[in-house]
Design a protein around this motif. Structure first.
Motif: not given
Length: 253
Positions: A26-31, A33-36
């Motif tokens: 989940v962290f990698l997906i958010l990284q 798509t969102l966090l960068r």
């Protein structure tokens, strides 16, 4: 012995993987798509997650291999004692020591002191939680020895909780409710539950009826003890006379 140990290692590794890998995914997906986040920060987070996973594996493996059998053996030894009050006293002492070493309780105490800017001392909260758990562990062992129904303890306990919530300060009520959750952390929960099951087996009681339910008593204990601590602190604060400013002498003309 070795095959059993291997089976335990495999089972613990699977449970840790199920717990940690989805969080990493989940962290990698958010990284993406969102966090960068910067690459170095992502690397630090992944390393920390891996270290936490290894630590969780070793912790759970130690509990499964040594802590649970140890707790059950101690419970069976206590259940075989003739003196009921000695059983209660030793069980209360064990409850205090296990809760004192529970990482979740210490984290809560530190966060309470930090969030309140030192107004609520963390050590005071820690001692209150440990004393509450110790008292109710002793009561729980008394319940197993005498065959007292669980509801006879839970219903009055939660009635006391409702009264303390009604009378207590908002700060201590919030801390007390969270303390009921952290007191049933993996260290205290595993040992004390095994202790209750061992004691129930030793006295010839049904482990399912008398052994389980012990954690429910542990959960209500800190709510009562921290709630009482809040009332005590408020009473002591109310007894202190208000500070009077020092008298000033009139300036000479």
């Amino acid at each position: 012995m070795i095959p059993l140990l291997i089976d335990e290692v495999v089972a613990v590794a699977e449970s840790v993987a199920v717990a940690v890998l989805p969080l990493g995914a989940v962290f990698l997906i958010l990284q993406v798509t969102l966090l960068r986040l910067p690459r170095r920060q992502v690397s630090d987070i992944l390393k920390g997650t891996a270290i936490a996973g290894v630590g969780l594996f070793l912790f759970l493996l130690g509990i499964g291999v040594g802590f649970l059998p140890y707790g059950r053996a101690v419970g069976e030894a206590l259940g075989a004692l003739d003196s009921m009050w000695l059983v209660v006293a030793i069980a209360g002492l064990l409850g205090f020591l296990v809760t004192w070493g529970e990482p979740a309780v210490r984290i809560l105490a530190d966060q309470v002191e930090s969030a309140s800017s030192g107004a609520i001392r963390g050590r005071m909260v820690l001692i209150a939680v440990c004393v509450g758990v110790a008292a109710w562990v002793g009561i729980g062992m008394l319940r197993i020895t005498l065959g007292i129904p669980l509801l006879w303890l839970l219903v009055p306990g939660y009635l006391v909780v409702l009264v303390l919530v009604w009378l207590g300060d908002r700060e201590f009520v919030a801390v007390a409710v969270d303390a009921g959750g952290v007191a049933t952390g993996p260290l205290a929960n595993s040992f004390l539950l095994a202790l209750a099951l061992g004691a129930a087996t030793a006295v010839g009681a049904d482990p399912v009826v008398q052994g389980f339910g012990f954690v429910a008593l542990i959960a209500v204990a800190p709510i009562i003890s921290v709630g009482l601590l809040g009332l005590l602190v408020r009473a002591r604060t109310a007894e202190r006379p208000p500070a009077t400013p020092p008298s000033r002498r009139p300036l000479p003309e």
